[in-house]
Design an enzyme around this catalytic site. Structure first.
Site, PDB file in Angstrom:
ATOM      1  NE  ARG B 110       5.997  -6.053  -2.817  1.00 55.03           N
ATOM      2  CZ  ARG B 110       6.338  -6.663  -3.959  1.00 55.03           C
ATOM      3  NH1 ARG B 110       6.202  -6.038  -5.096  1.00 55.03           N
ATOM      4  NH2 ARG B 110       6.812  -7.887  -3.931  1.00 55.03           N
ATOM      5  CB  THR B 111       6.064  -0.848   2.310  1.00 55.96           C
ATOM      6  OG1 THR B 111       5.059  -1.804   2.012  1.00 55.96           O
ATOM      7  CG2 THR B 111       5.429   0.407   2.875  1.00 55.96           C
ATOM      8  CE  LYS B 140      21.476  -1.638  23.873  1.00 57.66           C
ATOM      9  NZ  LYS B 140      22.085  -0.663  22.952  1.00 57.66           N
ATOM     10  NE  ARG B 161       5.137  -3.637   7.400  1.00 61.21           N
ATOM     11  CZ  ARG B 161       4.562  -3.889   6.220  1.00 61.21           C
ATOM     12  NH1 ARG B 161       4.194  -2.891   5.457  1.00 61.21           N
ATOM     13  NH2 ARG B 161       4.358  -5.107   5.809  1.00 61.21           N
ATOM     14  CG  HIS B 189      -0.293  -1.396   4.501  1.00 64.11           C
ATOM     15  ND1 HIS B 189       0.485  -0.257   4.486  1.00 64.11           N
ATOM     16  CD2 HIS B 189       0.336  -2.270   3.666  1.00 64.11           C
ATOM     17  CE1 HIS B 189       1.525  -0.454   3.679  1.00 64.11           C
ATOM     18  NE2 HIS B 189       1.455  -1.658   3.181  1.00 64.11           N
TER      19      HIS B 189
END
Lengths: 364, 364, 364
Positions: B110-111, B140, B161, B189
């Site tokens: 959505r974001t 890694k 994110r 957020h």
């Protein structure tokens, strides 16, 4: 790009393939093969003739490039720096209307991102398939060839990442559009080798005559092996191999260098090597190569670390390179030294890929 | 965006970073910091000076914005509605040639979609990494800083994110290009908080003086916490907390509101609160927060439902908001009521993100 | 596209939905419904009236198209071949400023790629969601309707792939923008049916009067079932069903063909059928349909193979089609025969999807 396959394209099919795909000035052919001129690409007979010996318009392995081809790529890559700088005011439209498919059978976000950025910086568009393994899934059993024949219908160039050595060659033999090998298993990763050599040239100013220290995992590192192949095309190269015993450079590369008259030497003294090199190329010791011998891994891993002590002996004009990602084989304190070239090296990947896309799609 | 890192960029590297990245009119600075003028960005000395106190050009947390900055963002967001409406006839080219990398270490379609739509609606391009966790894989062991230094070479702005609180700040401290926090774990957020406040302003017409009911999971909801921080910048706010006991608003927010002189009250009577609010902000009770206490979850979950009965008492001018996705905490019968603002709220996410991208990349 | 939903859009919301979405010339309506004129789309009353009987502007199932609609789509698809050929010199801007969201709840890279290529070849942009299942995750429990209402705020058209039969219809009933069904579970895959019929027309020159052999898994193949529905709209069609007993064509299709006056016949002699057909449509026997009866699968699988022997009896003007991917039900030796049309068929998927996108977004 397959000649035979194209000759077989039947009737109502309109060729995807215009002469604009072929650049008459493009010399990305093995040195033994005659250059094809643009018109040649439309002659099935001639294509048949060249099918085996040339891969004009594909980037499959580091060895395919001769010095002229390398020079041309590097020249265009240099021009790409200006193209990128102009992105905001006057974005390039060189590849406007071109579509690149990134067909990745194993994830490699770093490589994929730089290809996609390259395409976009030139005004081109991208179709992304991050998990192409599912695409022609083992379950469904589609061959790579069939997948290529479908995807080539939707795009103008395919960037292929595959888990099997030789997959890129197979794809190129099938496709009627250019294919770039973005790594095929333990096989090749030619664009990495190109950006490495370009970085040396860009940082040091020359390739002939350089002294290059290859450090770390020389047995398994696809990167250092491809770099050795490519650097051998230049004059008066001296290579130092510095690695733990368990991951020493293999004989095939040593023999190849011998056959090309490239001087090389093994050493266990990183500081001494660093003090006389123009380029130190550090690599990551890959844990997964050691299986259950964690003790060997731990011993190998800590043995050759690039840190302040190395910087102290490294010549002022020299640079430190690394294909990334790194763990602690280069300490963070090195990052701020002007000789730390590895992030510039990553950036050069963008310019090299821009250059290749331009050369393969519209020519110089 | 890191000042120190930039000062350290060595020789042949051509700065990615032109003055066009910096807008002299952009006021997205903490209110205590002086505005930087465009020219300043090229002075390492000055950058050093500001390194700690300013995050000019990054969006990291809701609290960073003062009222002037909020007004400017909201003004531009409003303009973006017209830009979007014009997309088909006269698409915007404001961000033509700009490349946004969505670096998502945990999925949030959505974001991500709304950021990518925002970039495209302004004529910009997108590089997508949905599973960036693999990118700099734990296996890694690449650091976030190294990843950022690579990705900034391929793009003009990074939307991050991440699953770890503080990751966005760390990325911004490293990057030479703007970073937008699209959610960092239990942390912030900020673009959600901005779109929430913008929606209130857009729906009610004003922010000062509003009465706001926060309903549902107030203990764990990152959204309502950020909204509380941001709304506290306005005058004469009254907040009602309506939540099951187990997920009550925590003391840190209450203390913060007290320190800012914001009136608040706890209530267990949703109908009474609804009857006197301008905005009811409903949230989802998150099952995963209750662990094995499914009984507590079931009790909490059904306690405060937005339905026809709430609509009956809700003032005509008021609106119902929700960050989405919703379960059954708002019944479907509410959707067709003009006061159901949640889908318009989701749409405002597009305008806010368009505004931020424009402000960060080319200024107002 | 939902009429009721649009009527309910409340106050400050600016309609996403301009008359440019609606083409007055577009006849993609069930034949029983009157055509809507452009102006009609802005009248909620009229929309209400048509809500149930028309799906103007959505592509949900193969049966929705009458011959006029098919002709129009095929005409535009044919034009798209020229548009694609012009991509490099004069790329199309027909869909410039339009944004397509590919909302895929199950992966289907082939279908997704061809839709995304189609959008790009027309100058449009794409938002990709490959794993939309996570988007409105089962865990979080968001309904498809809510997801659609969010995504429609970020895009101009939604291409939906879903695992549940009927999902596309549900999405179209909710959305205020066009929805294209890119396959919904065992339900429909109308764009595949369209490209199949288009391929027959393109290869053979006509549809009326053709003799069509459907070979392979006729019981489970969504593709052959949809094709049977669609081909029944043409005159003097003769269909031969050639399949192992365990995967015979089901009665519902046979009854449908009977009701439409389409002649059909079952045969177990592939060579005889091949010798009198214009089109042989081969399909893959899907192992997963046989559960633990691997023996039945192995028997069914090897029974009808398209190979050199079939080519020998196949009329010169005839073609072999396959929806791909294939296993060994068509041998590789067939590929180079001009009558092997399956890769051209895959390519036609691009043209059909370009045509649909153009028709749905800007009209003919």
């Amino acid at each position: 790009m397959a000649a035979a396959a194209r000759a077989a394209l039947p009737r109502p099919h309109l060729s995807l393939f215009s002469s604009s795909h072929r650049s008459p000035h493009l010399s990305l052919t093995p040195s033994s093969a005659p250059r094809l001129r643009s018109g040649a690409a439309t002659s099935p007979a001639l294509q048949q003739h060249h099918q085996v010996t040339t891969r004009l318009g594909d980037v499959i392995e580091a060895q395919q490039f001769d010095r002229d081809a390398l020079n041309e790529i590097f020249e265009v890559a240099r021009e790409m720096e200006a193209v990128e700088r102009g992105s905001h005011g006057a974005p390039s439209r060189v590849l406007e209307g071109y579509l690149m498919a990134t067909l990745f059978y194993e994830p490699s976000t770093r490589t994929r991102l730089s290809f996609e950025a390259a395409m976009r910086r030139l005004g081109g568009e991208v179709l992304t398939t991050e998990n192409a393994r599912e695409f022609s899934s083992a379950a469904k059993g589609e061959t790579l060839e069939d997948t290529i024949r479908t995807v080539e219908g939707y795009s103008d160039i395919i960037v292929l990442r595959h888990f099997e050595s030789g997959a890129a060659r197979k794809a190129a033999d099938t496709a009627n559009i250019p294919v770039i090998n973005a790594g095929d298993g333990p096989g090749q990763h030619p664009t990495q080798a190109l950006l490495d050599v370009y970085t040396i040239k860009r940082e040091i100013g020359t390739l002939d005559g350089i002294k290059l220290g290859l450090v770390g995992d020389l047995a398994n590192g696809r990167t250092v092996r491809s770099l050795a192949y490519l650097i051998a095309k230049y004059q008066n190269i001296k290579i130092y191999f510095v690695s733990p015993d368990v991951v020493k450079m293999k004989d095939d590369i040593k023999n190849y260098l011998n056959s090309k008259g490239v001087e090389w030497e093994e050493s266990s003294d990183l500081l001494e090597v660093a003090s006389k090199c123009d380029v130190i190329y550090q690599t990551r010791i890959q844990k997964e190569r050691f299986g259950e011998r964690i003790d060997l891994y731990e011993a190998a891993r800590g043995k050759y670390i690039m840190d302040k002590k190395v910087l102290d002996v490294l010549p002022k004009h020299a640079v430190i390179m690394h294909p990334l990602p790194r763990l602690d084989e280069i300490t963070v304190e090195v990052d701020s030294d002007p000789r730390a070239a590895y992030f510039r090296q990553a950036k050069n990947g963008l310019y090299i890929r821009m250059a290749l896309l331009k050369l393969l799609l519209v020519g110089h």
